[in-house]
Write a protein that holds these residues in place. Structure first.
Motif, PDB file in Angstrom:
ATOM      1  N   GLY A  36       0.519 -45.145 -64.026  1.00 31.68           N
ATOM      2  CA  GLY A  36       0.216 -45.689 -62.893  1.00 31.68           C
ATOM      3  C   GLY A  36      -0.288 -47.298 -63.222  1.00 31.68           C
ATOM      4  O   GLY A  36       0.461 -47.896 -64.168  1.00 31.68           O
ATOM      5  N   THR A  57      -0.882 -37.288 -59.049  1.00 28.70           N
ATOM      6  CA  THR A  57       0.170 -38.052 -58.573  1.00 28.70           C
ATOM      7  C   THR A  57       1.744 -37.611 -58.644  1.00 28.70           C
ATOM      8  O   THR A  57       2.533 -38.199 -57.953  1.00 28.70           O
ATOM      9  N   LYS A  59       3.482 -37.814 -61.275  1.00 29.31           N
ATOM     10  CA  LYS A  59       4.145 -38.933 -62.299  1.00 29.31           C
ATOM     11  C   LYS A  59       3.679 -38.643 -63.504  1.00 29.31           C
ATOM     12  O   LYS A  59       2.368 -38.396 -63.976  1.00 29.31           O
TER      13      LYS A  59
END
Length: 73
Positions: A36, A57, A59
């Motif tokens: 991020g 997240t 991710k």
């Protein structure tokens, strides 16, 4: 002329978990990790913390080579 051979590896090689970490001819360059908006050098955060970020997240982090100034140094 200096005949000594030096080895340069990145931190993902896990060389710092071997006897190479104490060899003055082995140079370990820390990769940059991004998740991020956060960025840090490999080793500055624990794997548990990183996996927690991924769980939160969904991710995956990305990595980048160290800045050229670190390589030259």
């Amino acid at each position: 002329m200096h005949d000594e051979i030096h080895v340069v590896v990145d931190s993902l090689s896990a060389a710092d978990e071997t006897a190479l970490k104490d060899d003055s001819r082995c140079h370990i360059l820390r990769l940059i990790i991004r998740h991020g908006d956060l960025e840090w050098q490999d080793g500055e955060r624990s794997l548990a913390e990183l996996f927690g970020m991924v769980d939160t997240t969904g991710k995956l982090p990305i990595t980048s080579q160290p800045p050229i100034g670190v390589v030259v140094e």
